[in-house]
Design an enzyme around this catalytic site. Sequence first.
Site, short mmCIF file in Angstrom:
data_model
loop_
_atom_site.label_atom_id
_atom_site.label_comp_id
_atom_site.label_asym_id
_atom_site.label_seq_id
_atom_site.Cartn_x
_atom_site.Cartn_y
_atom_site.Cartn_z
CG PHE A 58 -0.15 -0.06 2.62
CD1 PHE A 58 0.34 1.13 3.09
CD2 PHE A 58 -0.04 -1.20 3.12
CE1 PHE A 58 0.95 0.96 4.39
CE2 PHE A 58 0.60 -1.40 4.50
CZ PHE A 58 1.13 -0.07 4.93
CB THR A 92 -5.26 7.14 10.39
OG1 THR A 92 -4.30 7.36 11.26
CG2 THR A 92 -4.59 7.36 9.03
NE ARG A 103 -5.35 12.69 9.90
CZ ARG A 103 -4.45 11.97 10.78
NH1 ARG A 103 -4.78 11.10 11.55
NH2 ARG A 103 -3.11 12.04 10.23
CG ASN A 113 -8.34 0.87 -7.08
OD1 ASN A 113 -7.81 -0.26 -6.39
ND2 ASN A 113 -9.25 0.51 -8.29
CG HIS A 121 2.50 13.15 9.89
ND1 HIS A 121 2.50 11.61 9.96
CD2 HIS A 121 3.77 13.62 10.43
CE1 HIS A 121 3.50 11.38 10.66
NE2 HIS A 121 4.45 12.52 10.91
#
EC number: 2.7.4.6
Length: 137
Positions: A58, A92, A103, A113, A121
């Site tokens: 990934f 996350t 977020r 995809n 971050h």
Amino acid sequence: MEQTFFIIKPDGVKRGLVGEVLKRIEQRGFTIEKLEFRSQVSEELIDQHYQDLVGQSFYPPIREFMTSGPVLVGVISGPKVIETWRTMMGATRPEEALPGTIRGDFAKAAGENEIIQNVVHGSDSEESAKREIALWF
């Protein structure tokens, strides 16, 4: 005073969220110690930053995303800044991030995809913060 490292990722910069993220940092009472706009980030730097992910299936889309546009990197300080910043960022995965977190308010869930575009971050430990600050600054 405890320090942590943060990135406003390419999606956050492109969507004009830099001011909002910095406002939240300042409103929380944290001190911005360092701040640098990077118009381009090399694959090598991203590979060093995400060294634990290199080689995972990934990972290539993460590298592509993180080198796709400008980022803002910085160091903030304050009491329990690592833990508090991570709480402010939210989970996350955007669909798991609570409203009121960066977020939760701004990240976009990934379609099939697609890479998660989660705006920011933050270092996950004191050791990571020291390593990431040394790497980027």
